[in-house]
Design a protein around this motif. Structure first.
Motif, PDB file in Angstrom:
ATOM      1  N   HIS A  54       0.841  -1.139  -0.040  1.00 18.33           N
ATOM      2  CA  HIS A  54       0.075   0.023  -0.097  1.00 18.33           C
ATOM      3  C   HIS A  54       1.056   1.231   0.018  1.00 18.33           C
ATOM      4  CE1 HIS A  54      -3.416  -2.519   0.962  1.00 18.33           C
ATOM      5  NE2 HIS A  54      -2.589  -3.328   1.807  1.00 18.33           N
ATOM      6  N   PRO A  55       0.621   2.187  -1.003  1.00 18.43           N
ATOM      7  CA  PRO A  55       1.426   3.381  -1.080  1.00 18.43           C
ATOM      8  C   PRO A  55       1.689   4.244   0.079  1.00 18.43           C
ATOM      9  CG  PRO A  55      -0.454   3.604  -2.217  1.00 18.43           C
ATOM     10  CD  PRO A  55      -0.547   2.403  -1.770  1.00 18.43           C
ATOM     11  N   THR A  56       0.553   4.345   0.941  1.00 22.99           N
ATOM     12  CA  THR A  56       0.790   5.218   2.159  1.00 22.99           C
ATOM     13  C   THR A  56       0.318   4.424   3.511  1.00 22.99           C
ATOM     14  OG1 THR A  56      -1.280   6.212   1.904  1.00 22.99           O
ATOM     15  CG2 THR A  56       0.191   7.332   0.720  1.00 22.99           C
ATOM     16  N   ILE A  57       0.613   4.921   4.794  1.00 24.70           N
ATOM     17  CA  ILE A  57       0.092   4.523   5.812  1.00 24.70           C
ATOM     18  C   ILE A  57      -1.457   4.429   5.981  1.00 24.70           C
ATOM     19  CG2 ILE A  57       0.297   4.668   8.121  1.00 24.70           C
ATOM     20  CD1 ILE A  57       2.979   5.948   7.842  1.00 24.70           C
ATOM     21  N   GLN A  58      -2.080   5.837   5.587  1.00 29.30           N
ATOM     22  CA  GLN A  58      -3.469   5.692   5.714  1.00 29.30           C
ATOM     23  C   GLN A  58      -4.205   4.620   4.847  1.00 29.30           C
ATOM     24  OE1 GLN A  58      -5.002   7.865   8.088  1.00 29.30           O
ATOM     25  NE2 GLN A  58      -6.668   6.323   7.645  1.00 29.30           N
ATOM     26  N   LYS A  59      -3.918   4.463   3.624  1.00 32.36           N
ATOM     27  CA  LYS A  59      -4.106   3.433   2.815  1.00 32.36           C
ATOM     28  C   LYS A  59      -4.573   2.231   3.100  1.00 32.36           C
ATOM     29  CE  LYS A  59      -4.348   5.827  -1.697  1.00 32.36           C
ATOM     30  NZ  LYS A  59      -4.041   5.878  -3.026  1.00 32.36           N
TER      31      LYS A  59
ATOM     32  N   ASN B 206      -1.241  13.413   9.371  1.00 24.69           N
ATOM     33  CA  ASN B 206      -2.795  13.372   9.977  1.00 24.69           C
ATOM     34  C   ASN B 206      -3.575  11.881   9.916  1.00 24.69           C
ATOM     35  OD1 ASN B 206      -3.095  16.190  10.521  1.00 24.69           O
ATOM     36  ND2 ASN B 206      -3.162  16.652   8.281  1.00 24.69           N
ATOM     37  N   ILE B 207      -2.543  11.021  10.356  1.00 26.83           N
ATOM     38  CA  ILE B 207      -2.988   9.597  10.227  1.00 26.83           C
ATOM     39  C   ILE B 207      -3.998   9.281  11.313  1.00 26.83           C
ATOM     40  CG2 ILE B 207      -2.307   7.176  10.750  1.00 26.83           C
ATOM     41  CD1 ILE B 207       0.640   8.264   9.872  1.00 26.83           C
ATOM     42  N   ASP B 208      -5.109   8.499  10.770  1.00 29.64           N
ATOM     43  CA  ASP B 208      -6.325   8.443  11.473  1.00 29.64           C
ATOM     44  C   ASP B 208      -6.642   6.746  11.576  1.00 29.64           C
ATOM     45  OD1 ASP B 208      -9.046   7.958  12.461  1.00 29.64           O
ATOM     46  OD2 ASP B 208      -9.665   9.684  11.329  1.00 29.64           O
TER      47      ASP B 208
ATOM     48  N   VAL C  37      -0.525  12.152  13.945  1.00 33.46           N
ATOM     49  CA  VAL C  37      -1.463  11.214  14.113  1.00 33.46           C
ATOM     50  C   VAL C  37      -2.581  11.805  14.959  1.00 33.46           C
ATOM     51  CG1 VAL C  37      -2.049   8.758  15.019  1.00 33.46           C
ATOM     52  CG2 VAL C  37       0.141   9.289  14.247  1.00 33.46           C
ATOM     53  N   TYR C  38      -3.770  11.476  14.481  1.00 33.15           N
ATOM     54  CA  TYR C  38      -5.103  12.017  15.101  1.00 33.15           C
ATOM     55  C   TYR C  38      -5.937  10.553  15.631  1.00 33.15           C
ATOM     56  CZ  TYR C  38      -9.472  14.786  15.733  1.00 33.15           C
ATOM     57  OH  TYR C  38     -10.566  15.417  16.143  1.00 33.15           O
ATOM     58  N   PHE C  39      -6.125  10.576  16.949  1.00 28.61           N
ATOM     59  CA  PHE C  39      -6.878   9.580  17.291  1.00 28.61           C
ATOM     60  C   PHE C  39      -8.281  10.240  18.043  1.00 28.61           C
ATOM     61  CE2 PHE C  39      -2.593   7.547  18.053  1.00 28.61           C
ATOM     62  CZ  PHE C  39      -2.857   6.333  17.735  1.00 28.61           C
ATOM     63  N   HIS C  40      -9.199   9.775  17.379  1.00 31.44           N
ATOM     64  CA  HIS C  40     -10.543  10.269  17.930  1.00 31.44           C
ATOM     65  C   HIS C  40     -11.692   9.632  17.757  1.00 31.44           C
ATOM     66  CE1 HIS C  40     -11.941  11.280  13.796  1.00 31.44           C
ATOM     67  NE2 HIS C  40     -10.615  11.045  13.663  1.00 31.44           N
TER      68      HIS C  40
END
Length: 240
Positions: A38-43, A68-70, A98-101
């Motif tokens: 996967h090309p990015t962490i978020q993907k 802004n990793i969720d 990183v954003y935990f919410h």
């Protein structure tokens, strides 16, 4: 009589076959690799399921999908292959790491990253937590380095609000908040912070290292060096 028994056995077999053939198989956890799969962490996170692992190769990661990793509320582990010395999330002074919410709990794990140059744009409320922002979530953060992150308001390294995370074996260096909490600022939270180092962090008003507002934090085996501010260079507690 024998025919009746055979019919009964056949009926049982048919029922068992139907039941077992319609069972949903138990999913096995998988490892999703970045960037090879996967090309990015978020993907990778987007397609991950609970209990999966996102494994990030050595390198420096920037831009959309790598900041802004969720975690999206998923009980997954996002880990680097070789530790924070070799795997860097560089926010380039225009986003946070990183954003935990989404009510993440201890089964949501962030491990082995350097997060640097976090400086999320926006108004004062939106610009707390230069490196990591936690709201109503309680993940596990371990073996991470937060360096040179900046917040307009609170928590240059990490801002924790209404959350109970576990933070261990992390290093905070050179983080700055214009208001409170150069390294970490806790608001109405109960974090557990162990075996961490806070060095050269600063803030404009108070809590150069860690600040706790109405937050009964557990802080154990931590080192504080050269943290500066007006009130509480190392730790500042307010109705904690």
């Amino acid at each position: 009589e024998k025919t009746f028994v055979k019919i009964c056995l056949l009926a049982i077999f048919v029922v068992q076959f139907y039941l077992f053939s319609n069972l949903t198989p138990i999913a096995n956890s998988v490892t999703l690799r970045v960037p090879s799969d996967h090309p990015t962490i978020q993907k990778a996170i987007n397609v991950a399921s609970d209990s999966d692992e996102v494994l990030v190769a050595d390198g420096t990661y920037t831009g959309y999908g790598n900041t802004n990793i969720d975690f999206l509320g998923k009980a997954i582990a996002v880990r680097s292959e070789s530790g924070p010395e070799y795997c860097v999330i560089d926010c380039e002074n225009n986003s946070r790491g990183v954003y935990f919410h989404s009510e993440e709990d201890s089964n949501s794990v962030l491990q082995g990253f350097t997060i640097k140059n976090g400086a999320p744009p926006g108004d004062i409320a939106g610009s707390s937590g230069g490196g990591i922002l936690l709201e109503y979530s309680s993940p596990t953060i371990t073996d991470c380095v937060l360096i040179d992150n900046y917040a307009i308001a609170w928590g240059g390294g990490i801002f924790i609000s209404y959350s109970s995370p576990t933070i261990s074996d992390c290093t905070f260096i050179g983080n700055y908040a214009t208001s409170w909490g150069g390294g970490i600022l806790c608001n109405h939270s109960s974090p557990t912070i162990t075996d961490c180092t806070f060095r050269d962090n600063s803030s404009g008003y108070g809590a150069g290292g860690i600040g706790c507002f109405f937050s009964p934090a557990t802080i154990m085996n931590c080192t504080f060096e050269y943290n500066t501010t007006t009130w509480g260079g190392g730790i500042c507690l307010h109705d904690a």
